[in-house]
Design a protein around this motif. Structure first.
Motif, PDB file in Angstrom:
ATOM      1  N   MET A  77      40.442  31.733  17.797  1.00 38.25           N
ATOM      2  CA  MET A  77      40.105  30.949  19.070  1.00 38.25           C
ATOM      3  C   MET A  77      41.514  31.378  19.793  1.00 38.25           C
ATOM      4  SD  MET A  77      40.558  26.697  19.404  1.00 38.25           S
ATOM      5  CE  MET A  77      39.595  26.366  17.915  1.00 38.25           C
ATOM      6  N   THR A  78      41.358  31.581  21.119  1.00 33.87           N
ATOM      7  CA  THR A  78      42.557  32.094  21.956  1.00 33.87           C
ATOM      8  C   THR A  78      42.908  30.874  22.527  1.00 33.87           C
ATOM      9  OG1 THR A  78      41.252  32.429  23.879  1.00 33.87           O
ATOM     10  CG2 THR A  78      41.475  34.195  22.245  1.00 33.87           C
ATOM     11  N   ALA A  79      44.409  30.977  23.091  1.00 31.25           N
ATOM     12  CA  ALA A  79      44.972  29.773  23.910  1.00 31.25           C
ATOM     13  C   ALA A  79      44.100  29.448  25.106  1.00 31.25           C
ATOM     14  CB  ALA A  79      46.548  30.355  24.036  1.00 31.25           C
ATOM     15  N   SER A  80      43.485  30.502  25.674  1.00 32.66           N
ATOM     16  CA  SER A  80      42.895  30.252  26.856  1.00 32.66           C
ATOM     17  C   SER A  80      41.555  29.512  26.527  1.00 32.66           C
ATOM     18  CB  SER A  80      42.521  31.411  27.428  1.00 32.66           C
ATOM     19  OG  SER A  80      41.538  31.615  28.472  1.00 32.66           O
ATOM     20  N   ILE A  81      40.821  29.383  25.531  1.00 37.12           N
ATOM     21  CA  ILE A  81      39.789  28.635  25.095  1.00 37.12           C
ATOM     22  C   ILE A  81      40.470  27.128  24.856  1.00 37.12           C
ATOM     23  CG2 ILE A  81      37.800  28.231  23.377  1.00 37.12           C
ATOM     24  CD1 ILE A  81      37.832  31.173  23.295  1.00 37.12           C
ATOM     25  N   SER A 125      29.565  27.386  26.901  1.00 35.40           N
ATOM     26  CA  SER A 125      29.466  28.925  27.110  1.00 35.40           C
ATOM     27  C   SER A 125      29.400  29.562  25.775  1.00 35.40           C
ATOM     28  CB  SER A 125      30.833  29.591  27.890  1.00 35.40           C
ATOM     29  OG  SER A 125      31.997  29.282  27.021  1.00 35.40           O
ATOM     30  N   GLY A 126      29.482  29.089  24.821  1.00 41.31           N
ATOM     31  CA  GLY A 126      29.429  29.543  23.472  1.00 41.31           C
ATOM     32  C   GLY A 126      30.856  30.290  23.043  1.00 41.31           C
ATOM     33  N   GLU A 127      31.736  30.058  23.619  1.00 43.99           N
ATOM     34  CA  GLU A 127      33.173  30.661  23.103  1.00 43.99           C
ATOM     35  C   GLU A 127      33.684  29.701  22.074  1.00 43.99           C
ATOM     36  OE1 GLU A 127      35.688  32.359  26.894  1.00 43.99           O
ATOM     37  OE2 GLU A 127      34.122  30.529  27.246  1.00 43.99           O
ATOM     38  N   LEU A 128      33.367  28.766  21.945  1.00 41.30           N
ATOM     39  CA  LEU A 128      34.024  27.741  20.863  1.00 41.30           C
ATOM     40  C   LEU A 128      32.833  26.996  20.278  1.00 41.30           C
ATOM     41  CD1 LEU A 128      36.550  26.300  19.636  1.00 41.30           C
ATOM     42  CD2 LEU A 128      36.195  24.404  21.331  1.00 41.30           C
ATOM     43  N   ASP A 129      32.721  27.157  19.071  1.00 46.64           N
ATOM     44  CA  ASP A 129      31.604  26.523  18.140  1.00 46.64           C
ATOM     45  C   ASP A 129      31.895  25.078  17.750  1.00 46.64           C
ATOM     46  OD1 ASP A 129      32.676  26.056  14.964  1.00 46.64           O
ATOM     47  OD2 ASP A 129      33.530  27.924  15.847  1.00 46.64           O
ATOM     48  N   ALA A 130      30.864  24.185  17.589  1.00 52.66           N
ATOM     49  CA  ALA A 130      30.728  22.760  17.726  1.00 52.66           C
ATOM     50  C   ALA A 130      31.579  22.374  16.691  1.00 52.66           C
ATOM     51  CB  ALA A 130      29.468  22.190  17.505  1.00 52.66           C
ATOM     52  N   ASN A 131      31.625  22.981  15.595  1.00 49.43           N
ATOM     53  CA  ASN A 131      32.447  22.527  14.125  1.00 49.43           C
ATOM     54  C   ASN A 131      34.005  22.603  14.502  1.00 49.43           C
ATOM     55  OD1 ASN A 131      30.183  21.833  12.722  1.00 49.43           O
ATOM     56  ND2 ASN A 131      30.031  23.709  11.796  1.00 49.43           N
ATOM     57  N   SER A 132      34.317  23.825  14.991  1.00 47.71           N
ATOM     58  CA  SER A 132      35.802  23.796  15.595  1.00 47.71           C
ATOM     59  C   SER A 132      36.150  22.858  16.514  1.00 47.71           C
ATOM     60  CB  SER A 132      36.076  25.427  15.894  1.00 47.71           C
ATOM     61  OG  SER A 132      35.802  26.147  14.979  1.00 47.71           O
ATOM     62  N   ALA A 133      35.266  22.542  17.484  1.00 43.67           N
ATOM     63  CA  ALA A 133      35.651  21.602  18.334  1.00 43.67           C
ATOM     64  C   ALA A 133      35.874  20.144  17.685  1.00 43.67           C
ATOM     65  CB  ALA A 133      34.480  21.697  19.632  1.00 43.67           C
ATOM     66  N   LYS A 134      34.768  19.977  16.762  1.00 44.15           N
ATOM     67  CA  LYS A 134      34.940  18.760  16.108  1.00 44.15           C
ATOM     68  C   LYS A 134      36.364  18.293  15.292  1.00 44.15           C
ATOM     69  CE  LYS A 134      30.236  18.105  15.699  1.00 44.15           C
ATOM     70  NZ  LYS A 134      28.989  18.120  14.814  1.00 44.15           N
ATOM     71  N   PHE A 156      39.462  23.922  26.827  1.00 43.47           N
ATOM     72  CA  PHE A 156      38.735  22.897  26.143  1.00 43.47           C
ATOM     73  C   PHE A 156      39.457  21.527  26.334  1.00 43.47           C
ATOM     74  CE2 PHE A 156      38.562  20.466  22.132  1.00 43.47           C
ATOM     75  CZ  PHE A 156      37.249  20.151  22.098  1.00 43.47           C
ATOM     76  N   SER A 157      40.878  21.526  26.580  1.00 43.66           N
ATOM     77  CA  SER A 157      41.647  20.490  26.972  1.00 43.66           C
ATOM     78  C   SER A 157      41.325  19.791  28.428  1.00 43.66           C
ATOM     79  CB  SER A 157      43.308  20.555  26.521  1.00 43.66           C
ATOM     80  OG  SER A 157      43.681  21.576  27.630  1.00 43.66           O
ATOM     81  N   ARG A 158      40.612  20.633  29.118  1.00 45.61           N
ATOM     82  CA  ARG A 158      40.437  20.088  30.693  1.00 45.61           C
ATOM     83  C   ARG A 158      42.122  19.881  31.279  1.00 45.61           C
ATOM     84  NH1 ARG A 158      35.730  18.416  32.001  1.00 45.61           N
ATOM     85  NH2 ARG A 158      36.442  19.485  33.764  1.00 45.61           N
TER      86      ARG A 158
END
Length: 288
Positions: free
Chosen positions: A1-5, A77-86, A9-11
Motif C-alpha cells: 500500500m502506497t502513501a498516496s492510496i 477503484s480496486g487499489e485497496l482491498d476491503a480486508n486491508s481497509a477494515k 483513503f483518509s479523504r
C-alpha cells in the motif's frame, strides 16, 4: 500500500479541516505550540485517527455506491482491498481511543461520542446517511458542536483546568454549524446518480438540487452576516474584513454553479471546503 492510496483513503479535505479546526481552537483557548505542544500533538493524533476511522468505515460500507459516485476512491477503484481497509479502520479507532485516554478524560468522552455518531452514520441498520435529516444532524453535531465546543472545553481543562470557553468560540461554533449543515446538503449534489440507484433519501433528491444549493447558500450567508456583525460589535476589524471578503467570494461562487454539469458541481463542492478552511483561519485575527 502506497502513501498516496492511504492519503486518498483518509479523504484529505476532512483531514485538513480537522487539523485546522483543532489548531485554531487550541490557539483561541490560549495554547502555545512551544509550551503546550504535547497537548496539541496528542489531541491531533486522536482526532485524525478518529477521522480516518469514520471516513474509512464509510468507504468500506459503500463500495458499490462509490463505484458510481466516487470511482476514484481506493476501494472502489480496486487499489485497496476491503480486508486491508477494515484493518486500517479498526487500527485507527484503537489509536484514537488510546491517545485520548492517555491525555484527558474529556477528550476520551468526546472521541467516544464522535465515533458512535460516525459509526451510526455509515453502518446498518441505523445508517443515518440514507436519510437526509439524520445525516445532516449527525454531521452538524460532530463538526459544528462537538468539535468546536468540545475541543475548546478539552483544551481549557488541559491548559488551566478552568473549563471555560473563550467568547470568540461561540460565533465560530454557530458559523461552522451552519456550514456543516450546508456540507450535508452539498456533498450529495454530485452523488445523485448513485444515491438514486440505491434509494438514499438525500436532500437534493427529495426536493431538488436547486433548492439544496440555494438553501445552503442562504444559511451560510446568514452565518457570515452574523459573524460580521459580531466582529463589528467586538471591534475586530481584521476579522470583519476577512469574513466580508469570504462572504462575497462565496456568493460569487454560488452564482457560477451549473447544476446540470457534473464537473461544475464537483468543483463547487471542493471550493466550498476551501471556505471552510479559510473561515477557521480568519478567526485567528482576534489574537492579533
Amino acid at each position: 500500500m502506497t502513501a498516496s492510496i492511504l492519503w486518498r483513503f483518509s479523504r484529505p479535505h476532512t483531514i485538513i479541516g480537522s487539523t485546522l479546526s483543532i489548531i485554531v481552537l487550541f490557539l483561541l483557548q490560549g495554547g502555545s505550540v512551544f509550551t503546550h505542544w504535547y497537548i496539541l500533538v496528542v489531541t491531533l493524533i486522536s482526532a485524525l485517527a478518529c477521522n480516518v476511522c469514520i471516513t474509512g468505515l464509510n468507504q468500506v460500507i459503500d463500495v458499490e455506491l462509490d463505484k458510481i459516485n466516487k470511482p476514484e476512491l481506493p476501494i472502489a477503484s480496486g487499489e485497496l482491498d476491503a480486508n486491508s481497509a477494515k484493518k486500517i479502520v479498526i487500527a485507527s479507532g484503537i489509536i484514537a481511543l488510546a491517545a485520548a485516554a492517555l491525555l484527558h478524560w474529556l477528550l476520551l468522552l468526546l472521541i467516544v461520542v464522535i465515533l458512535f455518531l460516525g459509526i451510526a452514520y455509515s453502518l446498518p441498520p441505523i445508517q443515518f446517511k440514507k436519510h437526509h435529516l439524520p445525516a445532516a444532524l449527525s454531521i452538524t453535531i460532530v463538526r459544528g458542536v462537538l468539535v468546536n465546543l468540545g475541543m475548546a472545553l478539552h483544551f481549557s481543562g488541559m491548559l488551566d483546568a478552568s473549563y471555560t470557553i473563550e467568547p470568540v468560540v461561540y460565533p465560530l461554533t454557530l458559523f461552522i454549524s451552519a456550514f456543516s449543515l450546508a456540507i450535508a446538503w452539498y456533498k450529495d449534489l454530485p452523488d445523485r446518480a448513485g444515491d438514486a440507484h440505491f434509494g438514499y433519501r438525500t436532500f437534493p433528491l427529495l426536493y431538488s438540487p436547486k433548492i439544496a444549493l440555494y438553501w445552503g447558500a442562504a444559511l451560510v450567508t446568514a452565518a457570515y452576516a452574523f459573524c460580521i456583525y459580531w466582529s463589528f460589535q467586538e471591534s475586530e476589524p481584521l476579522l470583519l474584513l476577512s469574513l466580508s471578503a469570504l462572504g462575497l467570494a462565496f456568493l460569487i461562487l454560488v452564482r457560477t454553479v451549473r447544476l446540470d454539469d457534473q464537473t461544475s458541481v464537483k468543483r463547487f463542492y471542493k471550493l466550498f471546503w476551501v471556505f471552510f478552511f479559510a473561515t477557521y483561519l480568519s478567526f485567528l485575527w482576534v489574537l492579533v
